[in-house]
Design a protein around this motif. Structure first.
Motif, PDB file in Angstrom:
ATOM      1  N   PRO A 111       0.716  -1.002  -0.137  1.00 25.17           N
ATOM      2  CA  PRO A 111      -0.004  -0.041  -0.048  1.00 25.17           C
ATOM      3  C   PRO A 111       0.616   1.158   0.085  1.00 25.17           C
ATOM      4  O   PRO A 111       2.212   1.242   0.679  1.00 25.17           O
ATOM      5  CB  PRO A 111      -0.508   0.040   1.314  1.00 25.17           C
ATOM      6  CG  PRO A 111       0.099  -1.105   2.096  1.00 25.17           C
ATOM      7  CD  PRO A 111       0.985  -1.798   1.311  1.00 25.17           C
ATOM      8  N   THR A 120      -3.131   3.535   2.078  1.00 28.38           N
ATOM      9  CA  THR A 120      -4.075   3.498   0.910  1.00 28.38           C
ATOM     10  C   THR A 120      -3.770   2.496  -0.045  1.00 28.38           C
ATOM     11  O   THR A 120      -2.434   2.433  -0.535  1.00 28.38           O
ATOM     12  CB  THR A 120      -4.382   4.928   0.222  1.00 28.38           C
ATOM     13  OG1 THR A 120      -3.152   5.471  -0.140  1.00 28.38           O
ATOM     14  CG2 THR A 120      -4.867   5.834   1.356  1.00 28.38           C
ATOM     15  N   GLU A 135      -8.788  -3.166   0.932  1.00 30.09           N
ATOM     16  CA  GLU A 135      -8.717  -2.024   1.712  1.00 30.09           C
ATOM     17  C   GLU A 135      -8.584  -2.511   3.086  1.00 30.09           C
ATOM     18  O   GLU A 135      -9.043  -3.398   3.853  1.00 30.09           O
ATOM     19  CB  GLU A 135     -10.239  -1.390   1.781  1.00 30.09           C
ATOM     20  CG  GLU A 135     -10.809  -0.820   0.518  1.00 30.09           C
ATOM     21  CD  GLU A 135     -12.288  -0.580   0.561  1.00 30.09           C
ATOM     22  OE1 GLU A 135     -12.469   0.479   1.208  1.00 30.09           O
ATOM     23  OE2 GLU A 135     -13.146  -1.056  -0.033  1.00 30.09           O
ATOM     24  N   ARG A 137      -8.826  -1.153   6.169  1.00 29.48           N
ATOM     25  CA  ARG A 137      -9.862  -0.883   7.163  1.00 29.48           C
ATOM     26  C   ARG A 137     -10.599  -2.122   7.208  1.00 29.48           C
ATOM     27  O   ARG A 137     -11.522  -2.380   8.077  1.00 29.48           O
ATOM     28  CB  ARG A 137     -10.778   0.230   6.724  1.00 29.48           C
ATOM     29  CG  ARG A 137     -11.631   0.556   5.440  1.00 29.48           C
ATOM     30  CD  ARG A 137     -12.288   1.717   5.374  1.00 29.48           C
ATOM     31  NE  ARG A 137     -13.162   1.317   4.166  1.00 29.48           N
ATOM     32  CZ  ARG A 137     -14.259   0.855   4.209  1.00 29.48           C
ATOM     33  NH1 ARG A 137     -14.552   0.381   5.312  1.00 29.48           N
ATOM     34  NH2 ARG A 137     -15.070   1.172   2.963  1.00 29.48           N
TER      35      ARG A 137
END
Length: 198
Positions: A111, A120, A135, A137
């Motif tokens: 990332p 990100t 992702e 998260r």
């Protein structure tokens, strides 16, 4: 990228071995681990040594049978609170918490790292269900030996610093693993006798 993968069977056997730690092991300055079984009856006779914590005769047993041979003892379940284990610290002061250190190490596609270690992009393979996640998260960082299990098995007697070190252990790729939130919450505080990945 740091390789943090074990074969699922090896990882699960390790979980079972760690979960079987006796309360006496809490006196050590290192994380608890089961004693090596290479010199016990049933250890391999060809000169090869058994895996640390492996039950006698474990090489001829299925994983389920090996787990069933791990000794059990009464656990102290009183007083456990998750916040007794301070976690997601930034031990090396590089701006990345333990959570993000694991995500960076386990990314199959690196990332981008922004301000305050915000991640990100990137890609991960969830350890328990082999789901590709894009992702950060959507991933939980699982304590392979759950905090509650550690507490029940003797961490209740540790001081707060030792519990913090356990909760943030980056010294072994087996201690903390990135998994889908669904799998982590399904596992919760269960030990290997109660939960296994499919």
């Amino acid at each position: 990228m740091i390789a943090r993968r074990l074969a699922p069977t090896a990882a699960l056997f390790l979980v079972a071995s760690l979960a079987a730690c006796s309360p006496a092991a809490t006196e050590s300055e290192t994380k608890p681990s089961a004693p090596a079984a290479a010199s016990t009856p049933g250890a391999p006779s060809d000169g090869a040594s058994a895996a640390p914590g492996a039950p006698a005769g474990g090489s001829d047993l299925s994983l389920t049978q090996a787990i069933a041979k791990i000794p059990t003892a009464d656990e102290s379940q009183s007083g456990y609170k998750r916040d007794s284990f301070r976690h997601w610290i930034d031990e090396d002061k590089d701006g990345c918490s333990t959570r993000n250190e694991v995500l960076l190490a386990e990314a199959t596609k690196k990332p981008e790292q922004g301000s305050k270690c915000a991640l990100t992009g990137g890609e991960w393979l969830s350890y328990y269900d082999e789901v590709t996640v894009t992702e950060a998260r959507k991933l939980d960082i699982d304590h392979m030996v759950p905090l509650a299990e550690a507490w029940d098995s003797g961490a209740s007697a540790w001081d707060s610093d030792r519990r913090m070190r356990y909760a943030n252990d980056l010294g072994s790729e087996r201690s903390l693993v990135a998994v889908t939130a669904h799998e982590n919450r399904g596992k919760a505080d269960k030990d290997p006798s109660e939960w296994m990945p499919y």
